[in-house]
Design a protein around this motif. Structure first.
Motif, PDB file in Angstrom:
ATOM      1  N   ALA A   5      44.207  21.673 -45.988  1.00  0.00           N
ATOM      2  CA  ALA A   5      45.152  22.418 -46.812  1.00  0.00           C
ATOM      3  C   ALA A   5      44.441  22.928 -48.060  1.00  0.00           C
ATOM      4  CB  ALA A   5      46.319  21.517 -47.225  1.00  0.00           C
ATOM      5  N   LEU A   6      45.059  23.907 -48.706  1.00  0.00           N
ATOM      6  CA  LEU A   6      44.584  24.304 -50.013  1.00  0.00           C
ATOM      7  C   LEU A   6      44.764  23.137 -50.976  1.00  0.00           C
ATOM      8  CD1 LEU A   6      46.134  27.879 -50.314  1.00  0.00           C
ATOM      9  CD2 LEU A   6      43.783  27.298 -49.672  1.00  0.00           C
ATOM     10  N   ARG A   7      43.750  22.872 -51.748  1.00  0.00           N
ATOM     11  CA  ARG A   7      43.836  21.787 -52.721  1.00  0.00           C
ATOM     12  C   ARG A   7      44.885  22.129 -53.778  1.00  0.00           C
ATOM     13  NH1 ARG A   7      39.081  20.248 -57.010  1.00  0.00           N
ATOM     14  NH2 ARG A   7      40.240  18.602 -58.121  1.00  0.00           N
ATOM     15  N   ASN A   8      45.751  21.182 -54.086  1.00  0.00           N
ATOM     16  CA  ASN A   8      46.755  21.389 -55.127  1.00  0.00           C
ATOM     17  C   ASN A   8      47.040  20.068 -55.846  1.00  0.00           C
ATOM     18  OD1 ASN A   8      48.360  20.005 -53.277  1.00  0.00           O
ATOM     19  ND2 ASN A   8      49.810  21.679 -52.945  1.00  0.00           N
ATOM     20  N   ARG A   9      48.041  20.082 -56.697  1.00  0.00           N
ATOM     21  CA  ARG A   9      48.331  18.885 -57.478  1.00  0.00           C
ATOM     22  C   ARG A   9      48.699  17.698 -56.591  1.00  0.00           C
ATOM     23  NH1 ARG A   9      52.856  16.666 -60.224  1.00  0.00           N
ATOM     24  NH2 ARG A   9      52.303  15.651 -62.202  1.00  0.00           N
ATOM     25  N   LEU A  37      46.775  14.130 -56.608  1.00  0.00           N
ATOM     26  CA  LEU A  37      47.452  12.909 -57.040  1.00  0.00           C
ATOM     27  C   LEU A  37      47.497  11.827 -55.962  1.00  0.00           C
ATOM     28  CD1 LEU A  37      50.560  14.278 -59.001  1.00  0.00           C
ATOM     29  CD2 LEU A  37      48.599  13.037 -59.961  1.00  0.00           C
ATOM     30  N   TYR A  38      47.681  12.238 -54.716  1.00  0.00           N
ATOM     31  CA  TYR A  38      48.090  11.258 -53.713  1.00  0.00           C
ATOM     32  C   TYR A  38      47.137  11.024 -52.546  1.00  0.00           C
ATOM     33  CZ  TYR A  38      52.460  11.873 -56.245  1.00  0.00           C
ATOM     34  OH  TYR A  38      53.405  11.945 -57.239  1.00  0.00           O
ATOM     35  N   ASP A  39      46.144  11.870 -52.374  1.00  0.00           N
ATOM     36  CA  ASP A  39      45.335  11.711 -51.171  1.00  0.00           C
ATOM     37  C   ASP A  39      44.634  10.361 -51.109  1.00  0.00           C
ATOM     38  OD1 ASP A  39      44.521  12.892 -48.694  1.00  0.00           O
ATOM     39  OD2 ASP A  39      42.509  13.043 -49.516  1.00  0.00           O
ATOM     40  N   ASP A  68      52.399  23.545 -56.116  1.00  0.00           N
ATOM     41  CA  ASP A  68      51.757  22.279 -56.457  1.00  0.00           C
ATOM     42  C   ASP A  68      52.178  21.136 -55.550  1.00  0.00           C
ATOM     43  OD1 ASP A  68      50.132  23.058 -58.552  1.00  0.00           O
ATOM     44  OD2 ASP A  68      51.718  22.817 -60.045  1.00  0.00           O
ATOM     45  N   VAL A  69      53.313  21.297 -54.869  1.00  0.00           N
ATOM     46  CA  VAL A  69      53.871  20.204 -54.066  1.00  0.00           C
ATOM     47  C   VAL A  69      53.868  20.529 -52.580  1.00  0.00           C
ATOM     48  CG1 VAL A  69      55.962  18.791 -53.712  1.00  0.00           C
ATOM     49  CG2 VAL A  69      55.300  19.479 -56.016  1.00  0.00           C
TER      50      VAL A  69
END
Length: 343
Positions: free
Chosen positions: A276-280, A284-286, A314-315
């Protein structure tokens, strides 16, 4: 025309990948066929009844098409890890008024048996599988019904297992692919072997026709995998901004965002590795997400739907392969024809 294209009844070696969750529409499947190739109706996340409706819609267009099915390959989640993750993600879910408390892991098989019965009784030209390899009896049942059977593989051992199951074709998916990896061992990182090298390795090991997939976004990419021994190329991400795409507006905009931060392999959204495209959300969660598919998919599904509706990049799970910058706003047929232009 090569033997695989003849078997598929198509004239172009550039096929449209199945993208579950709404990105692949009937219009996209039709556009792929009209361009001389083949599109796939996604069975993933759909009920058997919805799949039947999608098959009927494609069949009404009098085109060749396939159906892609998620084959069971359970990745159960530890319940304590699941609860900890739900509590952690709640801070983000609060932004969209989604309550994750009280969720328990859902470990379903995406109505696999119902879908196989449907496809055996109302056969389609091609049935492809990903995530797992169906048993020989399932493959034989579909072949007896008249369907060509394809299996997604990500390495040589998986290719041999697919051949042993009796499939007709292998879809060789490299780690550069957008969305979920088809790996049979999701707890292990997918091999980072380039797709043309992977095609060459599997071609030496297994005597089946091969379709290359994963990060293919330019005419040169397609020409390279064909030269390596693939009989066709399958593309997905590069179609996400076309007029026939069902990807959300926020997803389509993110693919072209010049400030984008590239792609990552993440399990944060679904508990199974996907690019996926990297986002917030991934930031935060990976590192905290447990393995567990489809349990984490079900946990975060409503939150992701809300994020799409709100335009919150972002989500959202912004599935994208490494070639996402090549996705253009044009007709899908134009994209597919352009990708075949160097052959």
């Amino acid at each position: 025309m090569n033997s695989l294209l003849a078997a598929l009844g198509v004239t172009s070696p550039v096929l449209a990948a199945p993208m579950a969750g709404g990105a692949t529409t009937t219009a996209l499947v039709v556009a792929a066929a009209r361009s001389g190739g083949l599109g796939f109706v996604p069975a993933g996340y759909a009920t058997a009844r919805t799949l039947a409706e999608r098959v009927a819609a494609a069949r009404a267009e009098q085109i060749p098409f396939g159906v892609n099915v998620f084959a069971p390959n359970p990745l159960p989640v530890d319940r304590a890890d699941f609860a900890r993750y739900a509590a952690l993600v709640q801070a983000t879910a609060d932004r969209h008024q989604v309550d994750l408390s009280g969720h328990v892991p859902v470990e379903d098989d995406d109505a696999f048996a119902e879908k196989i019965s449907l496809l055996a009784e109302d056969p389609v030209p091609v049935v492809s599988f990903t995530f797992g390899i169906p048993g020989r009896a399932v493959v034989a049942r579909l072949r007896t019904a008249g369907s060509l059977v394809a299996q997604t593989v990500t390495g040589v051992d998986e290719a041999r297992a697919g051949a042993e199951a009796g499939v007709d074709v292998l879809v060789v998916q490299a780690a550069a692919a957008g969305g979920h990896s088809g790996t049979l061992t999701p707890r292990l990182p997918p091999s980072d072997v380039p797709v043309d090298d992977l095609i060459a390795m599997i071609r030496r090991a297994v005597d089946l026709p091969l379709i290359a997939a994963g990060g293919l976004a330019t005419p040169a990419d397609v020409a390279h995998v064909m030269a390596a021994g693939a009989q066709a190329a399958m593309v997905g991400t590069v179609l996400l901004r076309t007029g026939e795409s069902g990807a959300s507006p926020v997803h389509q905009a993110a693919l072209a965002d010049p400030e984008g931060r590239g792609t990552v392999l993440t399990r944060a959204f679904t508990g199974r590795p996907a690019r996926a495209l990297r986002n917030r959300f991934t930031d935060l969660y990976d590192d905290h997400a447990p393995y567990g598919y489809p349990a984490l998919h079900h946990l975060t599904a409503r939150l992701r739907r809300q994020a799409a509706e709100a335009g919150d990049a972002d989500v959202l799970h912004l599935w994208a392969g490494t070639g996402h910058r090549q996705a253009r706003r044009e007709g899908a047929g134009q994209t597919l024809a352009r990708l075949a232009s160097a052959l």
